[in-house]
Design a protein around this motif. Structure first.
Motif, PDB file in Angstrom:
ATOM      1  N   SER A  97       0.849  -1.195   0.000  1.00 30.53           N
ATOM      2  CA  SER A  97       0.000   0.000   0.000  1.00 30.53           C
ATOM      3  C   SER A  97       0.877   1.235   0.000  1.00 30.53           C
ATOM      4  N   HIS A  98       0.345   2.300  -0.586  1.00 30.84           N
ATOM      5  CA  HIS A  98       1.039   3.582  -0.609  1.00 30.84           C
ATOM      6  C   HIS A  98       0.044   4.641  -1.059  1.00 30.84           C
ATOM      7  N   ASN A  99       0.434   5.892  -0.870  1.00 37.89           N
ATOM      8  CA  ASN A  99      -0.372   7.019  -1.345  1.00 37.89           C
ATOM      9  C   ASN A  99       0.514   8.068  -2.000  1.00 37.89           C
ATOM     10  N   GLU A 100       1.631   7.617  -2.620  1.00 39.96           N
ATOM     11  CA  GLU A 100       2.539   8.561  -3.250  1.00 39.96           C
ATOM     12  C   GLU A 100       1.850   9.232  -4.446  1.00 39.96           C
ATOM     13  N   PRO A 101       1.724  10.565  -4.441  1.00 36.91           N
ATOM     14  CA  PRO A 101       0.970  11.253  -5.503  1.00 36.91           C
ATOM     15  C   PRO A 101       1.482  10.949  -6.902  1.00 36.91           C
ATOM     16  N   PHE A 103       2.675   8.294  -8.132  1.00 38.19           N
ATOM     17  CA  PHE A 103       2.314   6.973  -8.620  1.00 38.19           C
ATOM     18  C   PHE A 103       0.810   6.711  -8.584  1.00 38.19           C
ATOM     19  N   VAL A 104       0.047   7.503  -7.810  1.00 37.78           N
ATOM     20  CA  VAL A 104      -1.384   7.247  -7.689  1.00 37.78           C
ATOM     21  C   VAL A 104      -2.099   7.529  -9.003  1.00 37.78           C
ATOM     22  N   SER A 105      -1.887   8.737  -9.555  1.00 39.78           N
ATOM     23  CA  SER A 105      -2.576   9.088 -10.798  1.00 39.78           C
ATOM     24  C   SER A 105      -1.639   9.733 -11.810  1.00 39.78           C
ATOM     25  N   GLY A 106      -0.343   9.720 -11.510  1.00 35.00           N
ATOM     26  CA  GLY A 106       0.616  10.304 -12.440  1.00 35.00           C
ATOM     27  C   GLY A 106       1.234   9.241 -13.327  1.00 35.00           C
ATOM     28  N   LEU A 107       2.318   8.637 -12.823  1.00 33.68           N
ATOM     29  CA  LEU A 107       3.003   7.606 -13.604  1.00 33.68           C
ATOM     30  C   LEU A 107       2.302   6.260 -13.539  1.00 33.68           C
ATOM     31  N   GLY A 108       1.421   6.098 -12.537  1.00 29.73           N
ATOM     32  CA  GLY A 108       0.848   4.782 -12.304  1.00 29.73           C
ATOM     33  C   GLY A 108       1.793   3.918 -11.494  1.00 29.73           C
ATOM     34  N   GLU A 109       1.297   2.763 -11.004  1.00 31.34           N
ATOM     35  CA  GLU A 109       2.094   1.916 -10.125  1.00 31.34           C
ATOM     36  C   GLU A 109       3.062   1.010 -10.867  1.00 31.34           C
ATOM     37  N   ALA A 110       2.902   0.862 -12.186  1.00 30.87           N
ATOM     38  CA  ALA A 110       3.744  -0.086 -12.929  1.00 30.87           C
ATOM     39  C   ALA A 110       5.233   0.192 -12.773  1.00 30.87           C
ATOM     40  N   PRO A 111       5.719   1.449 -12.945  1.00 28.93           N
ATOM     41  CA  PRO A 111       7.162   1.665 -12.765  1.00 28.93           C
ATOM     42  C   PRO A 111       7.624   1.452 -11.327  1.00 28.93           C
ATOM     43  N   PHE A 112       6.738   1.695 -10.355  1.00 26.97           N
ATOM     44  CA  PHE A 112       7.095   1.465  -8.954  1.00 26.97           C
ATOM     45  C   PHE A 112       7.296  -0.029  -8.709  1.00 26.97           C
ATOM     46  N   ARG A 113       6.357  -0.844  -9.195  1.00 30.72           N
ATOM     47  CA  ARG A 113       6.475  -2.291  -9.011  1.00 30.72           C
ATOM     48  C   ARG A 113       7.687  -2.842  -9.780  1.00 30.72           C
ATOM     49  N   ALA A 114       7.957  -2.262 -10.944  1.00 28.86           N
ATOM     50  CA  ALA A 114       9.135  -2.695 -11.702  1.00 28.86           C
ATOM     51  C   ALA A 114      10.418  -2.371 -10.939  1.00 28.86           C
ATOM     52  N   PHE A 115      10.446  -1.235 -10.254  1.00 28.96           N
ATOM     53  CA  PHE A 115      11.620  -0.895  -9.446  1.00 28.96           C
ATOM     54  C   PHE A 115      11.820  -1.937  -8.342  1.00 28.96           C
ATOM     55  N   LEU A 116      10.737  -2.345  -7.666  1.00 31.40           N
ATOM     56  CA  LEU A 116      10.856  -3.288  -6.555  1.00 31.40           C
ATOM     57  C   LEU A 116      11.296  -4.671  -7.034  1.00 31.40           C
ATOM     58  N   GLU A 117      10.998  -5.018  -8.278  1.00 29.42           N
ATOM     59  CA  GLU A 117      11.411  -6.328  -8.797  1.00 29.42           C
ATOM     60  C   GLU A 117      12.930  -6.464  -8.860  1.00 29.42           C
ATOM     61  N   GLN A 118      13.650  -5.348  -8.868  1.00 35.97           N
ATOM     62  CA  GLN A 118      15.107  -5.404  -8.996  1.00 35.97           C
ATOM     63  C   GLN A 118      15.791  -5.982  -7.754  1.00 35.97           C
ATOM     64  N   TYR A 119      15.084  -6.021  -6.611  1.00 40.14           N
ATOM     65  CA  TYR A 119      15.704  -6.540  -5.398  1.00 40.14           C
ATOM     66  C   TYR A 119      15.845  -8.063  -5.416  1.00 40.14           C
ATOM     67  N   ARG A 120      15.044  -8.748  -6.222  1.00 43.20           N
ATOM     68  CA  ARG A 120      15.062 -10.210  -6.221  1.00 43.20           C
ATOM     69  C   ARG A 120      16.460 -10.736  -6.526  1.00 43.20           C
ATOM     70  N   GLY A 121      16.912 -11.654  -5.691  1.00 41.18           N
ATOM     71  CA  GLY A 121      18.207 -12.278  -5.910  1.00 41.18           C
ATOM     72  C   GLY A 121      19.372 -11.547  -5.290  1.00 41.18           C
ATOM     73  N   HIS A 122      19.176 -10.289  -4.928  1.00 42.73           N
ATOM     74  CA  HIS A 122      20.261  -9.543  -4.287  1.00 42.73           C
ATOM     75  C   HIS A 122      20.266  -9.821  -2.784  1.00 42.73           C
ATOM     76  N   ALA A 123      21.432  -9.685  -2.173  1.00 37.94           N
ATOM     77  CA  ALA A 123      21.583  -9.956  -0.752  1.00 37.94           C
ATOM     78  C   ALA A 123      21.788  -8.659   0.011  1.00 37.94           C
ATOM     79  N   ILE A 124      21.448  -8.693   1.288  1.00 37.02           N
ATOM     80  CA  ILE A 124      21.655  -7.511   2.120  1.00 37.02           C
ATOM     81  C   ILE A 124      23.138  -7.231   2.329  1.00 37.02           C
ATOM     82  N   SER A 125      23.989  -8.203   2.011  1.00 31.62           N
ATOM     83  CA  SER A 125      25.429  -7.976   2.124  1.00 31.62           C
ATOM     84  C   SER A 125      25.984  -7.180   0.951  1.00 31.62           C
TER      85      SER A 125
END
Length: 688
Positions: A97-101, A103-125
């Protein structure tokens, strides 16, 4: 009292409570897909055990909102679900959930979700970095660069900081067992008689040596075994010395007096940074040719307790002290900084790793790498342990990334304040109109399109809601956008000098667009339109009504607040550069078209931010526009010429509507335009 009461009333009306309660088990379980399953709750902060297909432990599942409630631009945290395996590697990061202006009605959530997909496979180290503001670094750099989202840098950075803060909290507590005590600080009172030979002999200076033969052995059996080989096997590939510059005795043993003074100045500005001198006399050279100063070194990495440490060049060119061997005078030197507020403890063992890279092939060579590590720890006797930890400044990285923009904006604001303080001289310039249009062009291009400094009532709502919910911590939403924060500071300071006139008349990018649209209408010989007095008075209430509607929506239907906030065309015109669906374009473009015949119609009617800015007319400390006794009776010239309708029939200035355009100041000071001055000159002529 009236002014204070109005301000307090508006503040209490705009705020709304915000909370980040963990989701129930059913909601979390719906997000877990095979082969994983949800285990039992680990604590009451939204951390759950993650199970594999056989029911065994696979890691942890947790929300970022309860663990790291960093407020976004809506005043609410961005809540994401993180799946972390037992090795500290991201299985997935999902937006809850979020209410970032933006992404709500500007760019849409697609680029936000695409950004979060980049974490997969990376380690906190791994040293994860959002974007590459200073260049991408050399080939095969240890830094992991995540692609940001254009026009949403601040929101993405807030999300990234939330993910790292929540993940490291879980990792330290559940996976490392590290107690996060207060970081130590160098003891300025502790002193020892040290020079370079003695410090090196006592192990106070770390040293790592790697020969060319050892480098060849590290690449043996790989396709890179023969790349770069063939030199003297006993020659040093790495001959590294590392000195902790925090303790004064160690700094004196390594540095010349001039550099010691520079180190002292740096430490005064950044007291939480631990500085380290690196001297590399081998062939490695510390960084690649693509390295840019004052950034994270691309051939160096550090860790403590298995978790990454953020290294950054301190941008200091060190001169060595007289006791340092002369053969090191030509070696590669660098001063690195480590932030103690992020959990770094120089008294406990930590590891500095140097990356060696070889390239295989002539065309599009393939990089191969190996690492050589040096374990370091400075004795406890050189440090003091404070009683309480210091909080990390949330916008330090944002300040560094936008330093040039902030300096340019600061210069613009200083020049604008100076000019408006001498408003009589400014209005009297023959080239006043071209000068004003030039300033407005800079505001549109630099402050608006480039700097994204368009203020919005959405930000005002988010800040006030955050203040009530979190106290002073609610202001953190502004700290991720220091450019916008500086514009807000200028607008608030302008309240007490000129009311709303500084921002609405000189610093609002959309207002400047409307003024240019009106000048275009004059070039096209379009008719001018001014509403009748009764309609003009009625239109003055549309802004407050729009503001009240936004407040009511935020309180009663917060899920629709961002949609209703589209009454402001700022996001379409300035933030997204008109790259939106046609209904939004019609709304923003329509107001610009209206301004071609009705001067700055949106500003003078429907603007909810302008309605809030009217408070500036009450908070101003002085009547800055000069008046005469004859102003209004009998002279009405300024009233007739005022395009904002901000002058009453009595000649009194209605500062809540004044945009500081200086047209009336120009008339007042011109003996050929001001009617009282013209009549006085005629009487004096007849008397003579």
């Amino acid at each position: 009292m009236i002014r204070a009461a109005l301000f307090l009333f508006l503040t209490l009306c705009l705020v709304a409570p915000a909370a980040a309660e963990p989701l129930p088990r059913e909601a979390i379980e719906a997000e877990i897909v095979a082969p994983y399953g949800l285990g039992e709750a680990v604590n009451d902060q939204g951390v759950w055990a993650l199970l594999n297909s056989g029911g065994g432990p696979a890691g942890y599942v947790f929300e970022t909102g309860p663990l790291a409630p960093l407020p976004g631009f809506s005043g609410q945290p961005i809540n994401m679900l993180v799946l972390l395996d037992t090795e500290g590697r991201f299985i997935d990061v999902r937006l809850l959930s979020h209410n970032e202006p933006i992404f709500v009605s500007g760019l849409g959530e697609a680029p936000f979700r695409a950004f979060l997909e980049q974490y997969r496979g990376h380690a906190i180290s791994e040293p994860l970095v959002v974007g590459t503001p200073y260049g991408a670094g050399g080939a095969a750099s240890d830094n992991v660069y995540l692609d940001g989202v254009t026009k949403a840098t601040a929101s993405v950075r807030i999300a990234h900081e939330s993910i790292l803060a929540a993940t490291l909290a879980v990792a330290r507590e559940k996976m490392q067992g590290v107690s996060a005590g207060p970081p130590p600080r160098p003891d300025p009172a502790h002193d020892e008689a040290l020079d370079w030979p003695r410090a090196l002999a006592e192990g106070l200076i770390g040293r790592l040596t790697v020969t060319e033969a050892e480098l060849d052995a590290a690449f043996a059996g790989t396709k890179w075994a023969s790349d770069g080989a063939g030199g003297d096997p006993e020659a040093p590939f790495i001959d590294l010395y590392v000195v902790d510059l925090g303790p004064p005795a160690l700094a004196r043993a390594a540095l010349a007096p001039e550099t010691l003074a520079e180190i002292a100045r740096f430490t005064a500005r950044a007291p939480d940074d631990e500085l380290y001198l690196l001297i590399e006399a081998g062939r490695h050279g510390l960084v690649s040719e693509d390295f840019v100063r004052n950034t994270a070194p691309d051939r160096l990495s550090a860790s403590q307790d298995g978790l990454p440490l953020a290294l950054r060049d301190a941008d200091i060119l060190p001169e060595l002290g007289p006791s340092v061997p002369p053969e090191l005078s030509d070696a590669t030197r660098m001063v690195l900084r480590l932030d103690r507020r992020l959990g770094f403890d120089p008294t406990r063992p930590w590891e500095l790793a140097l990356q060696a890279v070889r390239l295989h092939g002539q065309f599009q060579p393939e990089p191969g790498e190996t690492h050589f590590a040096l374990s370091l720890a400075t004795p406890e006797r050189f440090f003091l342990r404070p009683e309480a930890p210091r909080a990390l400044s949330p916008f330090e990285e944002a300040l560094r990334n936008r330093a040039a923009d902030l300096w340019a904006l600061g210069a613009l604001l200083v020049a604008l304040f100076a000019a408006l303080l001498a408003q009589s001289r400014l209005a009297g310039l023959r080239a006043f109109t071209p000068l004003r249009l030039g300033v407005l062009a800079v505001v549109i291009g630099f402050v608006g399109f480039w700097g994204q400094g368009q203020l919005s009532v959405v930000t005002l709502l988010a800040v006030l809601r955050g203040l009530k919910a979190q106290g002073a911590a609610g202001l953190e939403v502004l700290l991720y956008d220091p450019f916008g924060l500086l514009v807000w500071a200028a607008a608030i300071a302008g309240f007490f000098l000129w009311g709303r006139g500084l921002f609405c008349g000189w610093l609002c990018p959309f207002g400047a667009l409307q003024e240019f649209a009106h000048h275009l209408g004059r070039l096209l010989r379009l008719p001018r339109w001014e509403p009748p007095p009764s309609l003009a008075r009625a239109l003055l209430w549309t802004g407050p009504v729009a503001l009240a509607g936004l407040v009511a929506t935020a309180l009663l239907a917060p899920d629709h607040a961002e949609t209703v906030a589209e009454i402001e065309p700022f996001k379409t015109a300035i933030t997204l550069h008109f790259a939106r669906p046609w209904p939004y374009l019609l709304w923003a473009g329509g107001w610009l078209a209206v301004s071609m015949v009705w001067f700055k119609g949106f500003c003078r009617s429907l603007c909810p931010l302008g309605a809030a800015m009217r408070l500036g007319g009450l908070l101003r400390l002085r009547a800055f526009i000069p008046r005469r006794a004859a102003c209004g009776s009998p002279c009405q010239l300024c009233k007739v010429r005022c395009r904002y309708g901000a002058i009453a029939k009595t000649g009194e200035i209605r500062y809540s509507e004044c945009f500081q355009c200086l047209d009336c100041v120009k008339i007042h000071d011109d003996p050929g335009l001001c009617v009282p001055l013209v009549l006085a000159a005629r009487r004096e002529g007849r008397a003579k």
